[in-house]
Scaffold this active site. Structure first.
Site, PDB file in Angstrom:
ATOM      1  N   ARG A  50      -9.470 -25.912  50.908  1.00 45.37           N
ATOM      2  CA  ARG A  50      -7.933 -27.135  50.877  1.00 45.37           C
ATOM      3  C   ARG A  50      -8.277 -27.319  51.800  1.00 45.37           C
ATOM      4  O   ARG A  50      -7.260 -28.499  51.624  1.00 45.37           O
ATOM      5  CB  ARG A  50      -7.040 -25.628  51.781  1.00 45.37           C
ATOM      6  N   ASN A  70       3.617 -26.815  58.620  1.00 46.39           N
ATOM      7  CA  ASN A  70       1.816 -27.198  58.211  1.00 46.39           C
ATOM      8  C   ASN A  70       0.449 -27.396  58.336  1.00 46.39           C
ATOM      9  O   ASN A  70       0.581 -27.935  59.509  1.00 46.39           O
ATOM     10  CB  ASN A  70       2.408 -28.075  57.103  1.00 46.39           C
ATOM     11  N   HIS A 123       1.315 -23.471  62.867  1.00 46.67           N
ATOM     12  CA  HIS A 123       0.654 -22.208  62.537  1.00 46.67           C
ATOM     13  C   HIS A 123      -0.945 -23.346  62.078  1.00 46.67           C
ATOM     14  O   HIS A 123      -1.616 -22.883  61.206  1.00 46.67           O
ATOM     15  CB  HIS A 123       0.790 -22.500  61.237  1.00 46.67           C
ATOM     16  N   CYS A 183     -13.032 -20.683  68.119  1.00 47.25           N
ATOM     17  CA  CYS A 183     -14.576 -20.304  68.026  1.00 47.25           C
ATOM     18  C   CYS A 183     -13.929 -19.026  68.410  1.00 47.25           C
ATOM     19  O   CYS A 183     -13.321 -18.404  69.318  1.00 47.25           O
ATOM     20  CB  CYS A 183     -15.588 -20.530  69.147  1.00 47.25           C
ATOM     21  N   ASN A 211      15.916 -28.419  51.732  1.00 49.02           N
ATOM     22  CA  ASN A 211      15.911 -27.845  50.493  1.00 49.02           C
ATOM     23  C   ASN A 211      15.739 -27.548  49.014  1.00 49.02           C
ATOM     24  O   ASN A 211      16.879 -28.622  48.586  1.00 49.02           O
ATOM     25  CB  ASN A 211      15.378 -26.753  51.297  1.00 49.02           C
ATOM     26  N   ALA A 262      12.503 -33.218  48.691  1.00 53.63           N
ATOM     27  CA  ALA A 262      12.474 -33.963  50.231  1.00 53.63           C
ATOM     28  C   ALA A 262      11.974 -35.480  49.980  1.00 53.63           C
ATOM     29  O   ALA A 262      12.750 -35.738  50.642  1.00 53.63           O
ATOM     30  CB  ALA A 262      11.184 -32.934  51.006  1.00 53.63           C
TER      31      ALA A 262
HETATM   32  C1  BJW Z   1      11.187 -28.047  48.270  1.00 54.08           C
HETATM   33  C2  BJW Z   1       9.789 -28.991  47.575  1.00 54.08           C
HETATM   34  C3  BJW Z   1      10.655 -29.549  47.553  1.00 54.08           C
HETATM   35  C4  BJW Z   1       9.128 -26.826  47.208  1.00 54.08           C
HETATM   36  N1  BJW Z   1      11.753 -30.678  48.571  1.00 54.08           N
HETATM   37  N2  BJW Z   1      11.670 -28.028  49.278  1.00 54.08           N
HETATM   38  C5  BJW Z   1       9.020  -7.864  59.586  1.00 54.08           C
HETATM   39  C6  BJW Z   1      10.431  -8.445  59.783  1.00 54.08           C
HETATM   40  C7  BJW Z   1      10.082  -9.783  60.675  1.00 54.08           C
HETATM   41  C8  BJW Z   1       8.740 -10.779  60.769  1.00 54.08           C
HETATM   42  C9  BJW Z   1       7.262  -9.854  60.608  1.00 54.08           C
HETATM   43  C10 BJW Z   1       7.711  -8.462  60.199  1.00 54.08           C
HETATM   44  N3  BJW Z   1       6.695  -7.482  60.170  1.00 54.08           N
HETATM   45  C11 BJW Z   1       5.819  -8.662  60.200  1.00 54.08           C
HETATM   46  C12 BJW Z   1       6.751  -9.852  60.910  1.00 54.08           C
HETATM   47  C13 BJW Z   1       5.576 -10.937  61.560  1.00 54.08           C
HETATM   48  C14 BJW Z   1       5.223 -11.940  60.928  1.00 54.08           C
HETATM   49  C15 BJW Z   1       6.109 -12.282  59.345  1.00 54.08           C
HETATM   50  O1  BJW Z   1       7.455 -13.432  59.542  1.00 54.08           O
HETATM   51  N4  BJW Z   1       5.949 -11.700  58.066  1.00 54.08           N
HETATM   52  C16 BJW Z   1       6.757 -11.687  57.261  1.00 54.08           C
HETATM   53  C17 BJW Z   1       5.934 -11.587  56.069  1.00 54.08           C
HETATM   54  C18 BJW Z   1       8.784 -10.833  57.241  1.00 54.08           C
HETATM   55  N5  BJW Z   1       5.519 -13.314  60.941  1.00 54.08           N
HETATM   56  C19 BJW Z   1       3.697 -13.411  62.195  1.00 54.08           C
HETATM   57  O2  BJW Z   1       3.183 -12.323  62.317  1.00 54.08           O
HETATM   58  C20 BJW Z   1       3.716 -14.206  62.466  1.00 54.08           C
HETATM   59  N6  BJW Z   1       3.248 -13.926  63.917  1.00 54.08           N
HETATM   60  C21 BJW Z   1       3.854 -13.395  65.290  1.00 54.08           C
HETATM   61  O3  BJW Z   1       5.246 -13.489  64.632  1.00 54.08           O
HETATM   62  O4  BJW Z   1       3.429 -13.239  66.045  1.00 54.08           O
HETATM   63  C22 BJW Z   1       4.117 -12.459  66.824  1.00 54.08           C
HETATM   64  C23 BJW Z   1       3.058 -10.927  67.199  1.00 54.08           C
HETATM   65  C24 BJW Z   1       1.832 -11.400  67.498  1.00 54.08           C
HETATM   66  C25 BJW Z   1       1.107 -10.487  67.218  1.00 54.08           C
HETATM   67  C26 BJW Z   1       1.383  -8.773  66.746  1.00 54.08           C
HETATM   68  C27 BJW Z   1       3.152  -8.507  66.269  1.00 54.08           C
HETATM   69  C28 BJW Z   1       4.019 -10.421  65.810  1.00 54.08           C
HETATM   70  C29 BJW Z   1       2.723 -15.494  61.947  1.00 54.08           C
HETATM   71  C30 BJW Z   1       3.316 -16.409  60.685  1.00 54.08           C
HETATM   72  C31 BJW Z   1       1.712 -16.384  60.538  1.00 54.08           C
HETATM   73  C32 BJW Z   1       1.594 -17.299  59.110  1.00 54.08           C
HETATM   74  N7  BJW Z   1       0.807 -17.819  57.799  1.00 54.08           N
HETATM   75  C33 BJW Z   1       0.875 -18.595  56.742  1.00 54.08           C
HETATM   76  C34 BJW Z   1      -1.014 -18.965  57.036  1.00 54.08           C
HETATM   77  C35 BJW Z   1      -1.549 -20.550  57.682  1.00 54.08           C
HETATM   78  C36 BJW Z   1      -2.284 -20.407  57.485  1.00 54.08           C
HETATM   79  C37 BJW Z   1      -1.911 -21.431  55.782  1.00 54.08           C
HETATM   80  O5  BJW Z   1      -1.820 -22.208  55.551  1.00 54.08           O
HETATM   81  O6  BJW Z   1      -2.668 -20.909  55.672  1.00 54.08           O
HETATM   82  O7  BJW Z   1       1.641 -19.978  57.861  1.00 54.08           O
HETATM   83  S1  BJW Z   1       2.076 -18.250  56.034  1.00 54.08           S
HETATM   84  C38 BJW Z   1       2.608 -19.410  54.661  1.00 54.08           C
HETATM   85  O8  BJW Z   1       3.853 -19.337  55.172  1.00 54.08           O
HETATM   86  C39 BJW Z   1       2.071 -20.280  55.909  1.00 54.08           C
HETATM   87  C40 BJW Z   1       3.874 -21.272  55.872  1.00 54.08           C
HETATM   88  O9  BJW Z   1       3.347 -22.080  57.291  1.00 54.08           O
HETATM   89  C41 BJW Z   1       4.190 -20.056  56.241  1.00 54.08           C
HETATM   90  C42 BJW Z   1       5.696 -20.311  55.412  1.00 54.08           C
HETATM   91  O10 BJW Z   1       6.078 -21.091  54.667  1.00 54.08           O
HETATM   92  P1  BJW Z   1       6.416 -21.659  54.535  1.00 54.08           P
HETATM   93  O11 BJW Z   1       6.210 -23.091  54.549  1.00 54.08           O
HETATM   94  O12 BJW Z   1       8.520 -22.040  54.081  1.00 54.08           O
HETATM   95  O13 BJW Z   1       6.470 -22.263  51.862  1.00 54.08           O
HETATM   96  P2  BJW Z   1       6.971 -21.491  50.995  1.00 54.08           P
HETATM   97  O14 BJW Z   1       5.761 -21.647  50.289  1.00 54.08           O
HETATM   98  O15 BJW Z   1       7.227 -19.832  51.841  1.00 54.08           O
HETATM   99  O16 BJW Z   1       8.103 -21.939  51.001  1.00 54.08           O
HETATM  100  C43 BJW Z   1       8.527 -23.530  51.030  1.00 54.08           C
HETATM  101  C44 BJW Z   1       9.969 -23.971  50.003  1.00 54.08           C
HETATM  102  O17 BJW Z   1       9.718 -25.709  50.005  1.00 54.08           O
HETATM  103  C45 BJW Z   1      10.155 -23.043  49.381  1.00 54.08           C
HETATM  104  O18 BJW Z   1      12.084 -23.058  49.920  1.00 54.08           O
HETATM  105  C46 BJW Z   1      10.740 -24.072  48.341  1.00 54.08           C
HETATM  106  O19 BJW Z   1      11.710 -24.040  46.983  1.00 54.08           O
HETATM  107  C47 BJW Z   1      11.008 -25.405  49.117  1.00 54.08           C
HETATM  108  N8  BJW Z   1      10.293 -26.638  47.958  1.00 54.08           N
HETATM  109  N9  BJW Z   1       9.278 -28.253  46.644  1.00 54.08           N
HETATM  110  C48 BJW Z   1      11.674 -29.879  49.102  1.00 54.08           C
HETATM  111  N10 BJW Z   1       9.630 -31.222  46.580  1.00 54.08           N
END
Ligand code: BJW
Length: 236
Positions: A62, A95, A112, A120, A204, A222
């Site tokens: 990536r 992102n 993120h 490290c 969105n 977007a």
């Molecule tokens: C367009 C388009 C165009 C397309 N124009 N639009 C239960 C309930 C609530 C929370 C939790 C739970 N169980 C666990 C949790 C917490 C957990 C969580 O949220 N889990 C969920 C699955 C429920 N979260 C975490 O663990 C976070 N940390 C945390 O909470 O810390 C506190 C804590 C610490 C210690 C212990 C316990 C708690 C951390 C989250 C980390 C997310 N990491 C990732 C990977 C990052 C690295 C990488 O890039 O590989 O981040 S996952 C991935 O999802 C990435 C993204 O940043 C993130 C969000 O995704 P995003 O950007 O929204 O993308 P998509 O694909 O989902 O959506 C794209 C959108 O664009 C769509 O709507 C399309 O329609 C649209 N679109 N084309 C406009 N042209």
């Protein structure tokens, strides 16, 4: 957009959708990254401990792919907004790409993490990083071969949450762009902003999981919606 004349402080949250038109894969769309890889394998500390080569290769690919993409009209419009908006503006992105910066934004908060940074696992130092990690290069600070992608995996704490919540608490307008609203804490920012009295706007491709929280939603690419909205803001 309602109450435009009173808007001074803007907080913008972006997600993978803003980079989709640049050719960067989103996560949850059809054909997105989570259809190609199991999230438990490549985006959790447990997955990294189980199979570090798989994870390092995933992020090396990536990082390398960033050389083949360019910022699109939405990134450039936010760069323009940063230059021309005379109130306060915080651009928070989920992102890990660098397209906001290459689109002209200079103050981007990567909650993120970033592909262009290595963390490290031994001494917690962070380093700008443009090459691969698969060959286990030594950490420039402690010398240990313990570098990992500086990205926030599930179960890890996102970066600069205090700064983000402080800005949300003072926001007049919160705008969410190109994110599915599936991942917390980012998915909860709209409610934080609303509680602080901010107007809220979603831009969105389609309704997100949290669309119902927003005062106003606009659906489409977007690359079209963001330049239009920026023009409205700067026209006053
Ligand atoms: C367009 C388009 C165009 C397309 N124009 N639009 C239960 C309930 C609530 C929370 C939790 C739970 N169980 C666990 C949790 C917490 C957990 C969580 O949220 N889990 C969920 C699955 C429920 N979260 C975490 O663990 C976070 N940390 C945390 O909470 O810390 C506190 C804590 C610490 C210690 C212990 C316990 C708690 C951390 C989250 C980390 C997310 N990491 C990732 C990977 C990052 C690295 C990488 O890039 O590989 O981040 S996952 C991935 O999802 C990435 C993204 O940043 C993130 C969000 O995704 P995003 O950007 O929204 O993308 P998509 O694909 O989902 O959506 C794209 C959108 O664009 C769509 O709507 C399309 O329609 C649209 N679109 N084309 C406009 N042209």
């Amino acid at each position: 957009m309602a109450r435009m004349s009173k808007i001074r402080n803007i907080v913008i949250l972006t997600g993978a959708g803003i980079s989709a038109e640049s050719g960067v894969d989103t996560f949850r769309s059809a054909g997105g990254l989570w259809e190609q890889h199991r999230v438990e394998d490549v985006a959790t500390p447990e997955g990294f401990a189980r199979d570090p080569d798989l994870v390092l290769n995933f992020y090396d690919a990536r990082r390398a792919a960033l050389h083949n993409v360019e910022p699109n009209a939405a990134h450039r419009a936010l760069g323009r907004l940063e230059r021309e908006w005379d109130g306060r503006l915080l651009l928070v992105t989920q992102n890990v790409d660098d397209l906001h910066e290459r689109g002209g934004a200079t103050k981007v908060l990567h909650m993120h993490g970033e592909l262009g940074s290595a963390l490290c696992g031994q001494c917690d130092s962070r380093h700008r990083w443009g090459s691969s990690l698969i060959d286990r290069p030594p950490c420039p600070t402690c010398g240990m071969s313990a570098l990992r992608p500086d990205v926030v995996w599930f179960g890890e704490m996102p970066y600069q949450m205090d700064t983000i919540y402080a800005a949300l608490g003072q926001a007049d307008l919160f705008v969410s762009i190109g994110t599915s609203g599936a991942v917390y804490p980012a998915a909860g920012f709209v409610q934080e902003a609303k509680a602080a009295g901010a107007a809220t706007l979603e831009l969105n491709l389609e309704p997100s999981e949290g669309s119902h929280w927003f005062d106003e939603t606009r659906h489409g690419p977007a690359g079209e919606l963001v330049p239009e909205w920026v023009q409205e803001m700067l026209a006053g």
